[in-house]
Design an enzyme around this catalytic site. Sequence first.
Site, PDB file in Angstrom:
ATOM      1  N   SER A 143       0.853  -1.188   0.000  1.00 55.99           N
ATOM      2  CA  SER A 143       0.000   0.000   0.000  1.00 55.99           C
ATOM      3  C   SER A 143       0.893   1.244   0.000  1.00 55.99           C
ATOM      4  O   SER A 143       1.722   1.400  -0.880  1.00 55.99           O
ATOM      5  CB  SER A 143      -0.962  -0.034   1.195  1.00 55.99           C
ATOM      6  OG  SER A 143      -1.995   0.908   1.033  1.00 55.99           O
ATOM      7  N   GLU A 240      -1.395  -2.758  -8.127  1.00 54.92           N
ATOM      8  CA  GLU A 240      -2.619  -3.096  -7.396  1.00 54.92           C
ATOM      9  C   GLU A 240      -3.262  -1.801  -6.941  1.00 54.92           C
ATOM     10  O   GLU A 240      -2.614  -0.762  -6.874  1.00 54.92           O
ATOM     11  CB  GLU A 240      -2.321  -4.024  -6.219  1.00 54.92           C
ATOM     12  CG  GLU A 240      -1.404  -3.449  -5.139  1.00 54.92           C
ATOM     13  CD  GLU A 240      -2.131  -2.638  -4.076  1.00 54.92           C
ATOM     14  OE1 GLU A 240      -3.348  -2.845  -3.875  1.00 54.92           O
ATOM     15  OE2 GLU A 240      -1.484  -1.780  -3.441  1.00 54.92           O
ATOM     16  N   HIS A 309      -4.723  -5.439  -1.727  1.00 58.55           N
ATOM     17  CA  HIS A 309      -5.482  -5.295  -0.487  1.00 58.55           C
ATOM     18  C   HIS A 309      -6.476  -6.456  -0.361  1.00 58.55           C
ATOM     19  O   HIS A 309      -7.690  -6.274  -0.448  1.00 58.55           O
ATOM     20  CB  HIS A 309      -6.200  -3.955  -0.458  1.00 58.55           C
ATOM     21  CG  HIS A 309      -5.281  -2.777  -0.307  1.00 58.55           C
ATOM     22  ND1 HIS A 309      -4.444  -2.356  -1.307  1.00 58.55           N
ATOM     23  CD2 HIS A 309      -5.081  -1.927   0.744  1.00 58.55           C
ATOM     24  CE1 HIS A 309      -3.760  -1.292  -0.893  1.00 58.55           C
ATOM     25  NE2 HIS A 309      -4.123  -1.024   0.344  1.00 58.55           N
TER      26      HIS A 309
END
Length: 339
Positions: A143, A240, A309
């Site tokens: 992230s 992502e 995630h």
Amino acid sequence: MPSDRRQFLTTLGLATLATQVYLPTAQGERSPHTISKPSRLYKGDTIGLIAPAAIVTLEDITIAQALFADLGLKVKLGAHILDRYGYLAGKDIDRAQDINTMFTDKTVKAIIAMRGGWGCNRILPLLDYASIRAHPKIFIGYSDITSLLLAINARSRLITFHGPVATSTWNQFTLNYFQRLLFQGEAIKMQNLADGETRIEVITPGKARGKLIGGNLSVLSAMVGSPYLPSWNNSILFLEEISEDVYRVDRMLTQLKNAGILNQITGLIFGQCTNCSPGDEPNFTLKQILEQHLIPLKIPAWYGSMIGHIKDKFTVPVGAEVEIDAQSGTIQMLASATI
């Protein structure tokens, strides 16, 4: 001299030191162009927990300590791990200092971020990349941690790891890849579960080899134009995302295209786009947007890899050489990422 100006000059000095290029000074030292691999983990080793982005709680730390104890690991906490500064886990200089300190601490074998959020881009100029280069060790997260993974790989020439943070769901799938990569030092093949829920969508079939580089799309796109990104030439890009409308994904991919990044890569893996909404009608689907950007590149590409995630996630070595097969959706490491 006013205190605010004195603080600015102090920070500027730290930033200048942190961005110095590593130069070998003695026979036998690593070339600045050679990628370093960190040492693997063993039971009884100490890992350092840090909070380089959003705020963490004492409960988060307690749960993480119990988790890593079950893995046979000792835990050392960053000095500022419980700090709070607005929505950040402490002031920039303090969060950066925790990273710098963990790398130079000889008792610490690996560094794991507690969580993502936002804030890592703010501390990139304050990291001591020469010192990190001189003290290679496992650094892992995902992230917002993407910016640290990429900057350390680019500036310190060290393989980093896109994988679970301390507050992730450490289920058997996630733990298996973490242990095989970082404890056992395997050159693993990453392949989705055959459960029907994580099937891949082939954009362009084919195989390709290259250096695996990537992370969170929005974080990466926000770094474009900075000196903290690695070379994209002959690389495999993995991406992502979470909670972004499709048009935003389109906008960020367009930015990568216009910056010349997409034209340099040899393959692309789009992991999971968790909770990515199609937005208002009329609209494109995510697959249509990926096809519009990727098919013209004529490189192997697919969507749906278990990166992102999600509960079941790969640990991905950033900067390692891999071979991908878009038809089967596999990522085969060509060598161990640890020593």
